[in-house]
Design an enzyme around this catalytic site. Structure first.
Site, PDB file in Angstrom:
ATOM      1  N   ASP A   4     -51.826  47.873 -20.695  1.00 29.25           N
ATOM      2  CA  ASP A   4     -51.618  49.221 -19.913  1.00 29.25           C
ATOM      3  C   ASP A   4     -52.987  49.985 -20.043  1.00 29.25           C
ATOM      4  O   ASP A   4     -53.813  49.430 -20.908  1.00 29.25           O
ATOM      5  CB  ASP A   4     -50.653  49.842 -20.792  1.00 29.25           C
ATOM      6  CG  ASP A   4     -50.537  51.434 -20.531  1.00 29.25           C
ATOM      7  OD1 ASP A   4     -50.059  51.669 -19.341  1.00 29.25           O
ATOM      8  OD2 ASP A   4     -50.330  52.481 -21.331  1.00 29.25           O
ATOM      9  N   ASP A   6     -53.584  54.166 -20.067  1.00 23.58           N
ATOM     10  CA  ASP A   6     -53.610  55.427 -20.653  1.00 23.58           C
ATOM     11  C   ASP A   6     -53.027  54.969 -21.972  1.00 23.58           C
ATOM     12  O   ASP A   6     -51.748  54.651 -22.152  1.00 23.58           O
ATOM     13  CB  ASP A   6     -52.778  56.438 -19.919  1.00 23.58           C
ATOM     14  CG  ASP A   6     -53.301  56.689 -18.486  1.00 23.58           C
ATOM     15  OD1 ASP A   6     -54.018  57.666 -18.503  1.00 23.58           O
ATOM     16  OD2 ASP A   6     -52.986  56.000 -17.536  1.00 23.58           O
TER      17      ASP A   6
END
Length: 211
Positions: A4, A6
């Site tokens: 991922d 953020d």
């Protein structure tokens, strides 16, 4: 290995938070402390607008708020955003193995790709799947399955690393292993030990033990 963005690879909360506080100022509201905004940063505009305005997609005027927020964010996309401590070492070790790695995020391509370029890692990723790369976003498995296809790997051979409950939901639906990024934003503060992850890591360098 898939990451991922953020709250997992990069601490983007300062720049997201700046955009939210600029938007609040435009509406005559005072700034929110970064700590309040950080927990919602993994949820992007949706989570931040809920934190900053109590507004959801069902509310009148939400679309205009979202569009203005994204305009403000685009103006200062990578001012204070940084890779988390330990991420550079982790990526270098993965590449030395050599193993492919990629990014799977719900962030739109128009933000993801320039952000990764500015952080000087976009050219190193074997694949980048953004929030508008497939018809569905996480927790749907489609983005992770696309990433596995781009890596020419069975989904079961991939590990996804994320900091939000929807990340583990997407990984499980895709048939991937999952490691929780305990250094990340962790959404609404739900204990990642309850997510059913294959591992809960407190530091990116802990991932090296799982390679």
């Amino acid at each position: 290995m898939l990451f991922d963005l953020d709250g997992t690879l990069a601490d983007t909360a300062p720049d997201l938070g700046r955009a939210l506080n600029r938007l609040r100022a435009e509406h005559g509201l005072g700034p929110l402390p970064l700590g309040v905004m950080r927990a919602q940063a993994s949820s992007g505009a949706r989570g931040l607008l809920k934190a900053g305005f109590g507004s959801t997609s069902e509310n009148e005027g939400y679309d205009a708020l979202r569009d203005r927020f994204l305009e403000l964010y685009a103006e200062n996309l990578c001012v204070d955003t940084r890779l988390f401590d330990g991420i550079p070492e982790l990526l270098s070790t993965i590449e030395a193995r050599p193993l492919p790695w990629g990014v799977v995020t719900n962030k739109a391509k128009r933000f993801t790709e320039p952000l990764l370029r500015t952080l000087a890692i976009g050219h190193r990723a074997a694949c980048i799947v953004s929030g508008d790369s497939t018809p569905h976003t996480k927790p749907h498995p489609a983005p992770l399955l696309r990433a596995a296809m781009l890596l020419s790997l069975p989904a079961g051979d991939c590990v996804y690393v994320g900091d939000d409950l929807r990340d583990v939901q997407a990984a499980r639906a895709a048939g991937m292993r999952f490691a929780a990024a305990g250094w990340g934003y962790l959404g609404d503060g739900i204990d990642p030990d309850t997510w059913g992850a294959d591992a809960v890591l407190t530091d990116p360098r802990d991932m090296l033990k799982l390679l």
